[in-house]
Design an enzyme around this catalytic site. Structure first.
Site, short mmCIF file in Angstrom:
data_model
loop_
_atom_site.label_atom_id
_atom_site.label_comp_id
_atom_site.label_asym_id
_atom_site.label_seq_id
_atom_site.Cartn_x
_atom_site.Cartn_y
_atom_site.Cartn_z
N GLU A 17 0.84 -1.21 0.00
CA GLU A 17 0.00 0.00 0.00
C GLU A 17 0.87 1.26 0.00
O GLU A 17 1.84 1.35 0.74
CB GLU A 17 -0.91 -0.01 1.24
CG GLU A 17 -1.83 1.19 1.28
CD GLU A 17 -2.92 1.04 2.34
OE1 GLU A 17 -3.54 -0.03 2.41
OE2 GLU A 17 -3.13 2.01 3.09
N TYR A 49 -6.59 7.37 -0.43
CA TYR A 49 -7.38 8.52 -0.90
C TYR A 49 -7.56 9.44 0.29
O TYR A 49 -8.02 9.00 1.36
CB TYR A 49 -8.73 7.98 -1.38
CG TYR A 49 -9.66 8.97 -2.03
CD1 TYR A 49 -9.49 9.31 -3.37
CD2 TYR A 49 -10.74 9.50 -1.35
CE1 TYR A 49 -10.38 10.18 -4.00
CE2 TYR A 49 -11.63 10.36 -1.97
CZ TYR A 49 -11.44 10.71 -3.29
OH TYR A 49 -12.33 11.55 -3.91
N GLN A 176 -7.04 -3.22 8.93
CA GLN A 176 -6.17 -2.23 9.56
C GLN A 176 -4.98 -3.01 10.15
O GLN A 176 -5.06 -4.22 10.35
CB GLN A 176 -6.97 -1.53 10.68
CG GLN A 176 -6.31 -0.34 11.29
CD GLN A 176 -5.82 0.63 10.23
OE1 GLN A 176 -4.66 0.49 9.77
NE2 GLN A 176 -6.64 1.57 9.82
#
Ligand code: FAD
Length: 290
Positions: A17, A49, A176
């Site tokens: 990521e 984003y 997460q």
């Protein structure tokens, strides 16, 4: 470009990521990182984003560029809080036109000052509906929180019911970051008990900066185990040592998760390659040179 749901059906995935850089120099750093990580042949990468659309163009440009230049797909994160339906539909149309077919559908966080974010959406499931209805036939991922979403306020049963419903409407989840394998396994068991068997990729955050890690963990209500926190705080002013511990701990966590049957690993790269390369290598996942 390949849909992530199909990659997950084919076996364990490896993904990284990134976040959209704010400056030209940070942009060059990200390009260098992608260049250095490409030989690891990730299954896919994803690009975050900014809340309320603050990185709309930057996220889109990086996702489109990676999709065009690399052999692996880039997934666009998309948050809906504060957006209108028309804004989301316009962005989905741009992605579909550019051949981007993977979206991580997120609520995003409401404004920290408690003010009304406006817009047409409240929950990630609202966004999934629009993405699903779009002719772009996107593969849809969603966020999962092994230690419960911070706004669930400890109501475990309700958190899991919302998560199961969200996953069932999507194709897969990504968690997460967390540090205890049991938190992930418990979440998977709880989802299964609700009849939800969608793959959920565990997210792993290799420590590089102790203060930043502590801050992010507090925001997400992720527990850093006390012995690990003590180790990290003892070397907080020695970046190489922090990184070494981060690599060691992430490697152990990744190995345990894969041994326990996780559908892959999603590494939070923080736009740097070194920790990711060393973790992938230590896990024996580095592919032979092409
Ligand atoms: P939701 O699934 O909508 O859940 C939010 C809360 O509402 C939860 O407490 C849930 O239990 C509750 N809830 C859900 N449905 C209902 C319902 N019908 N009624 C009542 N309550 C409900 N943030 C960004 O801004 N940009 C990013 O790029 C980004 N990437 C992320 C990537 C990953 C892998 C993860 C795990 C998180 C990411 N986030 C990102 C953070 C995310 O936006 C926040 O955690 C946000 O607070 C919640 O998003 P969500 O999609 O999980 O929300």
């Amino acid at each position: 470009m390949t849909r992530i749901a199909e990659l997950l059906a084919a076996g364990p995935t490896l993904s990284f990521e990134f976040f959209p850089p704010k400056t030209d120099e940070a942009g060059r750093q990200l390009e260098k990182t992608i260049h250095e990580l490409a030989p690891l042949r990730p299954s896919f990468v994803s690009v975050t984003y900014g809340a309320g659309g603050s990185t709309r163009e930057r996220t889109r440009d990086i996702v489109v560029q990676v999709n065009q230049e690399q052999s692996f797909p880039a997934m666009a994160h998309l948050t809906c809080v504060g957006h209108t339906r028309a804004q989301i539909e316009a962005l989905l149309a741009e992605y579909a036109d550019e051949g981007v077919c993977n979206i991580l559908a997120l609520a995003g966080d409401p404004p920290a000052d408690g003010s009304d974010a406006g817009g047409d959406f409240t929950y990630a499931t609202d966004l999934i509906e629009i993405v699903r209805a779009h002719p772009g036939t996107f593969s849809i991922g969603v966020a999962a929180h092994p230690e419960l979403h911070p706004r669930s306020e400890g109501d475990r049963a309700l958190d899991r019911r919302y998560l199961a419903a969200k996953l069932d409407a999507a194709d897969f989840g990504i968690t997460q970051f967390f540090f205890q394998v049991d938190d992930y396994l418990r979440m998977v068991d709880e989802l299964q008990a609700l009849g939800c068997t969608r793959p959920v990729l565990p997210g792993i955050m290799p420590a590089v900066n102790v203060a930043a890690l502590v801050r992010m963990a507090a925001m997400n209500q992720a527990v850093i185990p006390a012995p690990l926190l003590e180790r990290l705080e003892a070397v907080a002013d020695q970046p190489d040592e922090v990184r070494r511990i981060g690599i060691e701990v992430s490697t152990e966590l990744g190995r345990a998760l894969l041994d326990a049957g996780a559908p892959g690993l999603h590494l939070y790269a923080l736009n740097r390659s070194e920790s990711v390369r060393r973790i992938v290598d230590a896990l024996g996942l580095t592919p032979p040179p092409a």
